[in-house]
Scaffold this active site. Sequence first.
Site, PDB file in Angstrom:
ATOM      1  N   HIS A 144       0.226   4.308   4.329  1.00 31.38           N
ATOM      2  CA  HIS A 144      -0.411   5.028   3.231  1.00 31.38           C
ATOM      3  C   HIS A 144       0.099   6.464   3.166  1.00 31.38           C
ATOM      4  CE1 HIS A 144      -4.178   2.206   3.203  1.00 31.38           C
ATOM      5  NE2 HIS A 144      -3.044   1.568   2.969  1.00 31.38           N
ATOM      6  N   SER A 203       0.814  -1.221   0.000  1.00 29.04           N
ATOM      7  CA  SER A 203       0.000   0.000   0.000  1.00 29.04           C
ATOM      8  C   SER A 203       0.845   1.267   0.000  1.00 29.04           C
ATOM      9  CB  SER A 203      -0.940  -0.002   1.208  1.00 29.04           C
ATOM     10  OG  SER A 203      -1.783  -1.128   1.191  1.00 29.04           O
TER      11      SER A 203
END
Length: 258
Positions: free
Chosen positions: A206, A159
């Site tokens: 993230h 991610s």
Amino acid sequence: MIEAPVGFHCPVCVNEARRRRPTQRTQFGAKVGSGRPLVTYAVIIACALVYAVQLIPMYLPGGAALPNITGLFAYAPAYTSEWFPQFEPWRMLTSSLLHSPSSAVHILFNMVALWFIGRVVEPAVGPLRYGLLLLLSALGGSVAVLYLSDPLTPTVGASGAVFGLFGALFVLLRSTGAQTGGLVALVVANLVIGFIPGLNISWQGHLGGLITGVVAALVISKAPRRNRGLWQFVGLAGVGAVLLALTGIGAPLVALPV
């Protein structure tokens, strides 16, 4: 001799003319028509193969006796801390090839996003710059985990690298004057999802990947046209140096659990 619309051309002259012809490049320095996004394909295949290996201990008879790949290569801030007996900083990168074995949605989302975004970004910047962009974004995600996550909570997933591509795509689109409203909405929505309790999503990874991707893409897109490649790679090396310095600064700050 080589037949031409008008008469014949000398093969040596044709080859010399081709050699002297300037190589067409994109706005960001990649060769135009450089081929398929092989780096994107390679990363997707690597993640899929690693995920298959992660599943073996769970589903294959006798698999419990095999090494736990997830446990061996996942990253937690403790692995870069001086008080933890296992100092394994390479986990900051190896964790990006792993995904949660109990959730196929995890790897599916990341690989689909990588498929769509990678096929746009890689041809625009070239495979080498693209590979460095992925590498730096993955590292940037782990640096954010180092500073913002629980020391003993393991983190896995591509991610950070994927959000780095989100950030890079935003910068590249803005550089070309393209619309970015839809992309911004998508990124914000996925960032917000990471804060929902119970989903066990690393919003830290993230965020770190996103910021790193934006900075790396700014280096690529804003480099002077003269000696552009050199400036880009020096700038990306500088981004990597900053991430390593932040790792060195943050590692001693990891608190010992009580």
